[in-house]
Design an enzyme around this catalytic site. Structure first.
Site, short mmCIF file in Angstrom:
data_model
loop_
_atom_site.label_atom_id
_atom_site.label_comp_id
_atom_site.label_asym_id
_atom_site.label_seq_id
_atom_site.Cartn_x
_atom_site.Cartn_y
_atom_site.Cartn_z
N LYS A 138 0.69 -1.37 0.41
CA LYS A 138 0.06 -0.05 -0.16
C LYS A 138 0.96 1.35 -0.65
O LYS A 138 2.05 0.93 0.88
CB LYS A 138 -0.93 -0.12 1.19
CG LYS A 138 -0.32 -0.26 3.13
CD LYS A 138 0.65 0.36 2.81
CE LYS A 138 0.56 1.73 3.18
NZ LYS A 138 1.50 2.71 4.19
N TYR A 223 -4.54 4.12 6.37
CA TYR A 223 -5.38 3.65 7.13
C TYR A 223 -6.17 4.10 7.61
O TYR A 223 -7.53 3.24 8.06
CB TYR A 223 -4.12 3.13 8.35
CG TYR A 223 -2.73 2.55 8.17
CD1 TYR A 223 -2.78 1.02 8.30
CD2 TYR A 223 -1.02 2.97 7.44
CE1 TYR A 223 -1.74 -0.06 7.45
CE2 TYR A 223 -0.39 2.65 7.14
CZ TYR A 223 -0.42 0.59 7.31
OH TYR A 223 0.51 -0.22 7.02
P1 NAD Z 1 11.98 1.14 2.42
O1 NAD Z 1 12.99 2.68 2.08
O2 NAD Z 1 12.42 1.04 3.51
O3 NAD Z 1 12.54 -0.27 1.36
C1 NAD Z 1 12.43 0.46 0.03
C2 NAD Z 1 13.26 -0.54 -0.70
O4 NAD Z 1 12.96 -0.09 -2.02
C3 NAD Z 1 15.43 -0.53 -0.74
O5 NAD Z 1 15.33 -1.53 -0.47
C4 NAD Z 1 15.04 0.60 -1.54
O6 NAD Z 1 16.75 0.13 -2.14
C5 NAD Z 1 14.41 -0.60 -3.36
N1 NAD Z 1 14.30 0.87 -3.78
C6 NAD Z 1 13.98 0.18 -5.14
N2 NAD Z 1 13.83 1.65 -6.08
C7 NAD Z 1 13.85 2.58 -5.17
C8 NAD Z 1 14.67 4.00 -5.82
N3 NAD Z 1 14.24 4.26 -6.55
N4 NAD Z 1 14.24 4.45 -4.42
C9 NAD Z 1 14.52 4.39 -3.44
N5 NAD Z 1 14.59 2.89 -2.94
C10 NAD Z 1 14.60 1.92 -4.62
O7 NAD Z 1 10.82 1.26 1.91
P2 NAD Z 1 9.37 0.13 2.79
O8 NAD Z 1 9.85 0.96 4.93
O9 NAD Z 1 10.30 -0.76 3.19
O10 NAD Z 1 8.70 0.94 1.87
C11 NAD Z 1 8.20 0.23 0.73
C12 NAD Z 1 6.55 -0.48 1.14
O11 NAD Z 1 6.51 -0.89 1.46
C13 NAD Z 1 5.51 0.85 0.56
O12 NAD Z 1 5.28 1.09 -0.66
C14 NAD Z 1 5.37 1.26 2.00
O13 NAD Z 1 4.69 2.18 1.45
C15 NAD Z 1 5.22 -0.03 2.31
N6 NAD Z 1 4.82 -0.16 3.79
C16 NAD Z 1 3.84 -0.92 3.92
C17 NAD Z 1 3.98 -0.86 5.29
C18 NAD Z 1 2.56 -1.77 5.55
O14 NAD Z 1 2.98 -2.05 7.30
N7 NAD Z 1 2.02 -2.46 5.25
C19 NAD Z 1 4.72 -0.67 6.53
C20 NAD Z 1 5.77 -0.13 6.03
C21 NAD Z 1 6.19 -0.31 4.53
#
Ligand code: NAD
Length: 372
Positions: A138, A223
């Protein structure tokens, strides 16, 4: 994400406790069937090995119906770490240039896209074209137009599109939904959703309009948007919204710091919600009906979710959300199981239409009619 971790730790859950729970499965819930599962196991490759991808991978170790078998990442060192930690074979490792080749890999059923929001649209469509089921985090996309295109691509490719709405499998949430459906709260009159945390590093993708698609609303406010629908059981017909910004340097044009929004539902019920990146400990749902109420705090964090209704405490088991979600998704994909609250592309599209409407209402100051 330190800020997110801080946020969760403030909710009383240490990362270690979550990990232990994921490994042992002991927080999975009383109803967990620990006997060996002999049905089809959903073989998943995770795209995006960041903070949430890591959480999902750890939680999946306790799954019985889903298994992490592959990775897609732009960072070779991360791939190596994951390979040794999760026993992932070389042939199931891809990068962002070559992952279309997953098409000819018979050992992967689905790809879970866990990258920044602004990448979901193109990545989901590429996965669909490679003939694999897609699970997407999401918000599914940046807007409803992108959402439509993703749904179309998955339908054309005849693959399932599911979205990581982990709360749709959370036991206390499901109990409130059950009570509401059974009429215990009477006619529903009002929902309040408060969602927020203080965001840290100003250079992170969450504060980059192109990658995030907006600000707090895309990340945490969603949320309350989604919750207002599953808690009331209705879809909004109108939206009003107001944006406030205290730090225009950190929260640039198009990146919302704080948005308050209101929904009106066909029954006459209303919702009032707050989404913010500058207040901590905001994780609260309140549902009010003519005969009773439910309140949950924390309501959407990783857990433990806590709450009570006018009839007493909510005592349903604590679960590791991502473990349950992935096992349920396996049943949805392989057995056509219908979840209590949908988690498909159309469900996510409704949230995207509401996000579009909230941003429009905040910009124009007008009441925006919506048809989901
Ligand atoms: P994060 O920054 O920790 O991880 C993102 C990942 O994407 C990294 O490994 C990064 O290297 C990679 N990536 C690939 N291409 C990229 C680019 N061009 N720029 C930046 N990063 C790039 O983020 P996250 O917290 O893991 O969030 C990722 C997704 O998950 C988002 O859509 C977020 O909304 C979602 N999320 C959902 C929940 C949930 O509870 N459902 C919780 C946290 C995050």
């Amino acid at each position: 994400m330190n800020s997110r971790r801080d946020f969760l730790q403030k909710l009383g859950v240490s990362a270690l406790a979550l990990r232990l729970a994921a490994f042992s499965g002991r927080a999975y819930g009383k109803d967990r069937d620990d006997t060996a599962f002999d049905g089809p196991v959903l073989r998943v490759a995770i795209m995006g090995l960041g903070s949430y991808g890591t959480r999902v991978a750890e939680a999946m170790q306790a799954c019985t119906k889903a298994k992490l078998v592959g990775v897609i990442s732009g960072t070779p060192s991360k791939i190596k770490n994951w390979q040794s930690k999760y026993g992932i074979p070389e042939k199931n490792c891809y990068n962002y240039e070559n992952f279309d080749e997953i098409k000819s890999n018979p050992d992967i059923d689905a790809v879970y896209v866990i990258t920044p929001n602004g990448l979901h649209h193109d990545e989901v469509i590429r996965v669909a074209k490679a003939g694999k089921h897609v699970i997407c985090e999401k918000p599914m996309a940046l807007n409803a137009k992108e959402g439509h295109e993703m749904i179309d691509a998955c339908e054309k490719a005849n693959v399932k599109l599911l979205v990581g709405y982990r709360m749709h499998f959370e036991p206390k949430t499901l109990e409130v939904i059950r009570l509401r459906k059974a009429g215990d709260f009477g006619k529903i009159l009002f929902f309040q959703g408060l969602c927020g945390f203080t965001i840290g590093d100003p250079n992170q993708w969450r504060l980059n309009k192109q990658l995030a698609g907006g600000g707090s609303l895309m990340d945490i406010g969603i949320y309350a948007i989604n919750g207002s629908r599953y808690m009331t059981g209705e879809d909004p017909v109108w939206v009003t919204a107001q944006e406030t910004k205290t730090d225009p340097v950190k929260f640039k044009e198009g990146v919302d710091e704080t948005i308050q929004f209101q929904f009106g539902f066909p029954s006459g019920a209303t919702a009032s919600c707050l989404s913010t990146y500058t207040m901590n400990d905001l994780d609260r749902f309140f549902l009010d009906g003519e005969k009773g109420f439910a309140e949950m705090q924390p309501s959407t964090g990783y857990g433990p979710i806590m709450g009570r209704t006018s009839f007493g405490e909510l005592t349903q088991p604590v679960t590791v959300h991502q473990t349950v979600q992935m096992d349920e998704m396996s049943d949805i994909i392989f057995k056509g199981k219908q979840p209590v609250v949908p988690i498909d592309g159309y469900e996510a599209l409704k949230d995207l239409k509401l996000i579009d409407a909230i941003y429009l209402a905040a910009k124009t100051g007008e009441k925006v009619e919506v048809k989901l």
